[in-house]
Write an enzyme that holds these catalytic residues in place. Sequence first.
Site: not given
Length: 778
Positions: A424-425, A503, A584, A632, A726
């Site tokens: 994942s980013p 991304q 964002y 996303r 993680r």
Amino acid sequence: MEPLPLRVAVIGGGPGGLYAAALLKRLDPRRDVTLWERSAPDDTFGFGVVLSDETLGGIEHADPVVHAALQAEFVRWDDIDVVHRGTRHTSGGHGFAALGRRRLLEILHERCRQLGVNLRFRSRAPSAADLARDHDLVVAADGVHSATREAHADAFRPRVEEHRCRYIWLAADFAFDAFRFETAETEHGVMQLHGYPYARPSPDHHPSTGPSGPHLPVGASTVIVEMREEVWRAAGFDELDVRESVESCAKIFADALGGRGLRSNNSAWTAFRTVVNEKWSHGNVVLVGDSAHTAHFSIGSGTKLAVEDALALAACLQEQPTTAEALAAYEAERRPVVASTQRAARASLEWFENLGLYLDQPARQFAFNLLTRSRRVTHDNLRLRDPRFTEAVERDFGCPPGTPPMFTPLRLRDLTLRNRVVVSPMDMYSSQDGVPGDFHLVHLGARALGGAGLVMTEMVCVSPGGRITPGCAGLYTPEQATAWRRITEFAHTQAPGTAVGVQLGHSGRKGSTKLMWEGIDEPLPDGNWPLVAASPLPYKPGSQTPHELTTGELADVREQFTSAALRAADAGFDLLELHCAHGYLLSGFLSPLSNHRTDAYGGSLTNRLRFPLEVFDAVRDVWPGDRPMTVRISATDWADGGTDANDAVEIARAFAAHGADAIDVSTGQVVADEKPAYGRSYQVPFADRIRNETGIPVISVGAISSWDDVNSLILAGRTDLCALARPHLYDPHWTLHAAAEQGYAGPGVAWPKPYEAGSRPPQTGRLDAPKPRLTLGG
């Protein structure tokens, strides 16, 4: 140590209250224990109850007399039958034990009387406050509609949530062979039956004939009929009395019942209520069972939880020197267990609420999806219980022999991902002037070597003003593009078959902040740059107020995205993801909480989508046609008035219509006062709904931590790819190790040649002692 307390009042004569009374009296016969139950001894709702082996073990240890009585009554079975569109699939090895609720109460009544508990039936208890004045302890076991909880709501601080399905408890006078789930697709919508046996015919019972005709062998099953509220109303159940409802249910599920009827017992259509309390005790008053917490019947945990509460409460009162310390220890012990059960129950009840999403799945996959709905039964667990069934589901899915679902390929345009794992980013905040350096080469290179099908960069910013922090990476200069090419070439050369995705995003109102470990979302003390956003709303108190973008400035931002996309293509990225999540810039346009515009880019969801779709279209026009693009999104803002799951479906549908190849479904981080419902795989239901309601491929994220979870989610049809963050920080070779632990060595993963010697788990010292070969008699 003096066992406390000595004078005990119990409110409520359900299993939790009765068992607490019996245990407290048994552990200290000096105790004066009185139980109040407003109903008659044989007056009970429902029919059968299910208890787990774990609960029975606790009962056996605490009170062998009760355990022996239960053992003599139990009906046991191992199979679950799932019937969908006329096809039945059976999964074995599950292990259930059930008995009639009335018989359970009789056993507990008898035990309480043996021990000297004062049982007061047909008697309304004094209030908990009154009882607390002349008792050492008041146990409130007065159920989901607890008067004790409501009278002391300021202390317990309850939250009660009513759900979207209606259900009714009924019974059939025969024993199902297994736990049975069956769907009925009616003109009004889908309905479901949950059924299980709780009494078997006696082996020496033979049919006989009496005045009323033949007497059949005795057997009984609980039958719960459930459907969404709107289906219930459309079918007219809201206007039927109980007898008419029972007859209608028997007709709808005539095949399951073999044409036999159903019967009721204080039955009524009910909407399930989830009860959560911030505290379980108030002074010397303590909640147990449904008064403290509820868990949906589809995981069979109401009676189980109540009995386990009683066991824990009694134990803590024995172990602690004071009542106050005992009640604190009881809550500390039980709360994590209950929270886990309630998470599983919520996942299960939401699965049934959304049952219509899965009706078109193949029958065997539908059955697997149902069996794994709560996440307590998983792919690996089911493979141990019933390998034949699980292998059949894998075969239907297209898994080659010996291939776990996570190692099956997925094609997006001309890109074939060799497995379903995504790194994942993750923002690293380690660039200099937006240029990724040696850290990024090692960080992303290690994860590429680690076996994932797709490795994503962090959010790569499209302009200096679009950075989150001074350490964020960019793609707005040739130097940055060159540095990214170094990383993609390493991955493609040293880890052939691994795809690398970029991304692209713009920080919007969440920019110009400190590095994460210096203060996440905290403004820089100096060196700030101006922020832009959909509306001039700071992210949180103390944040910089952004400038509202004008129409002309929107065009400039679009150009920044297309320029970055061209550099990304030249840098060798295989996939591009547009970041429209987490508050964002583009996400800020989508959410009504951050977009207060009154022009064509604000207001309705269609208008709020306008600018993000314009950016998507502009990027798609310059991004190579054979390479996929994903988006996303935040599927919920976790805040009142914000984006919700319904909006997320429409947002995903809009991007797919414009050419998105998959939707990466995250949640939240849009407003600072959000209230997320964290938990294992907590964001997956949003992706699941988008996938199964729209048909769009999805990437699931959010506390997916094990390869077993990945296999389960993919095989059940809830997601197409799983992105893990993680776990890949903990173990860069997470995917390689997942393959080794499952004994897989096929084309879905490849160990780098220098690492092949590590493709088997290292040997460890022997932990098991030799078993004795002879037993000597004394």
